[in-house]
Design a protein around this motif. Sequence first.
Motif, PDB file in Angstrom:
ATOM      1  N   ASN A 101       0.702  -1.282   0.107  1.00  0.00           N
ATOM      2  CA  ASN A 101      -0.048  -0.076   0.008  1.00  0.00           C
ATOM      3  C   ASN A 101       0.742   1.255  -0.246  1.00  0.00           C
ATOM      4  O   ASN A 101       0.508   2.236   0.640  1.00  0.00           O
TER       5      ASN A 101
ATOM      6  N   LEU B  12      -0.857   4.599  -1.360  1.00  0.00           N
ATOM      7  CA  LEU B  12      -1.715   4.832  -0.326  1.00  0.00           C
ATOM      8  C   LEU B  12      -1.243   5.635   0.977  1.00  0.00           C
ATOM      9  O   LEU B  12      -1.537   6.754   1.177  1.00  0.00           O
TER      10      LEU B  12
ATOM     11  N   MET C 118     -10.296  -1.384   2.889  1.00  0.00           N
ATOM     12  CA  MET C 118     -10.379  -1.389   1.299  1.00  0.00           C
ATOM     13  C   MET C 118      -9.778  -2.750   0.822  1.00  0.00           C
ATOM     14  O   MET C 118      -9.663  -3.053  -0.328  1.00  0.00           O
TER      15      MET C 118
ATOM     16  N   PHE D 299      -5.967  -0.998 -11.426  1.00  0.00           N
ATOM     17  CA  PHE D 299      -6.875  -1.366  -9.905  1.00  0.00           C
ATOM     18  C   PHE D 299      -6.394  -2.469  -9.642  1.00  0.00           C
ATOM     19  O   PHE D 299      -6.607  -3.006  -8.293  1.00  0.00           O
TER      20      PHE D 299
ATOM     21  N   ASP E  68      -3.369  -2.319  -7.860  1.00  0.00           N
ATOM     22  CA  ASP E  68      -3.660  -1.562  -6.565  1.00  0.00           C
ATOM     23  C   ASP E  68      -4.217  -2.516  -5.318  1.00  0.00           C
ATOM     24  O   ASP E  68      -4.537  -1.924  -4.602  1.00  0.00           O
TER      25      ASP E  68
ATOM     26  N   TRP F 294      -7.322  -4.239  -5.598  1.00  0.00           N
ATOM     27  CA  TRP F 294      -8.945  -4.286  -5.767  1.00  0.00           C
ATOM     28  C   TRP F 294      -9.216  -5.562  -6.295  1.00  0.00           C
ATOM     29  O   TRP F 294      -8.489  -6.138  -7.155  1.00  0.00           O
TER      30      TRP F 294
ATOM     31  N   ARG G 251      -8.996   6.317  -6.176  1.00  0.00           N
ATOM     32  CA  ARG G 251      -8.326   5.867  -4.589  1.00  0.00           C
ATOM     33  C   ARG G 251      -8.727   7.014  -3.786  1.00  0.00           C
ATOM     34  O   ARG G 251      -9.003   6.820  -2.622  1.00  0.00           O
TER      35      ARG G 251
END
Length: 407
Positions: free
Chosen positions: A73, A76, A131, A165, A168, A170, A296
């Motif tokens: 992450n 983020l 998430m 994504f 990322d 997801w 995001r």
Amino acid sequence: MSLKLTALSLVLASAVFAAAPPPATVTKEVTGEAAIVDGNRDKAFAEAKNAALREAVEQVAGVLVSSDTLTANSQLLSDRIFTRSAGYVRTHEVLERKEEGGVAKVKVRAEVGTAQLDKDLQAVQALIRRMSNSRLLIVLQEQAVSPDKVITSSAVLTQVLTDAFSKDGWRIIDPSFAAGKLELSSGVSLTTPDRKVIQELKVADYVITGTVTFRHEKPGSNSGTLQDQLKGFYMVSGEWELSVFATDSGTQVARLADKFDSSPESRGPAAPVVSYERTSFQIAQHRGKDIVASVRKAVVDYLSQAEQNGTQVVMTVQGLADFKAVKAFKDVLARTITGISDVKQGNFQKGQIQFDLRYLGSTEALAEALGEAAFQQKLTTALGGKPAAKASVTGVTSNTVELTLAR
């Protein structure tokens, strides 16, 4: 051998540090670098010092959180923590400034405060957990328009977003599970789905939907730079209009709209190519980064607001006799249930009404509060007292509660 022992010592030290409460401050000596552009050394040295301070914060953060969290992450954490590095640095001292091969280097000794950093890291980790494996549905109506106005379907931006994504973290849902509910049709006539349609998409947590058009320009047209208009270069222009929804409440968390062309700003540093499809892909790949970042941020802000102000809950109530009863129910709900705020009522029809509200807690906790004697008694009194009005919870999901009144 000594290198292995040093590495092992660092690992053990990190484990002990993570297990025990961290000290109030941690001091780090780090070096930052920045390229000198157009001879602007002052700017380069300032950027190098900021890079060093950021590195100091990252090193301290690396001890406070797991390496898996940092690795999986990083974007983020970068968005939420590392961009605010200066706020965590209590004091710093520049130990060395030098220039090597057109690069400014600054070494600093920085004292990083751990209390606020640790608090913010825990908040980010909570968001990461929420998430984690979030189910994302991408349903875009894409089309490519040839110079002769022939329209064909396209999936360029959809594929770019799906790949981005997925990396990322997801979980991407196959659009075939929801195409019917979103009423996809030919061309670009996809309209914004209403809240009820979005809420019925139980297969996903978030939905990106909208329209995208790639227009293939004739050689020598006015779009693009002079170099782009040379024979053999295939220019593309167009626009997109996308919306991001949270399916739990049907809330639109972001709306993205933009135009693009074949300029370097749209397609990035990639060299001009000799097909419309490749130019479209370059544009989608370069500009798609902005879309991923915007989505995001929108989701993180949505989750942050839920944690601070309460989760948005849709409550459906059946069995209210008239509009006076609706007002009475809303008043009792707002005054009696702790943690409820921002209660808004929708249309009232045939004894049923839907309330949008925020609740500091889970819907399971809300369901239990609705069944408690204090609420039931006050509701009975507010609705006339005779005969008794009993409120029964007849449905609960992560963000919806269904209540049925019976006499």
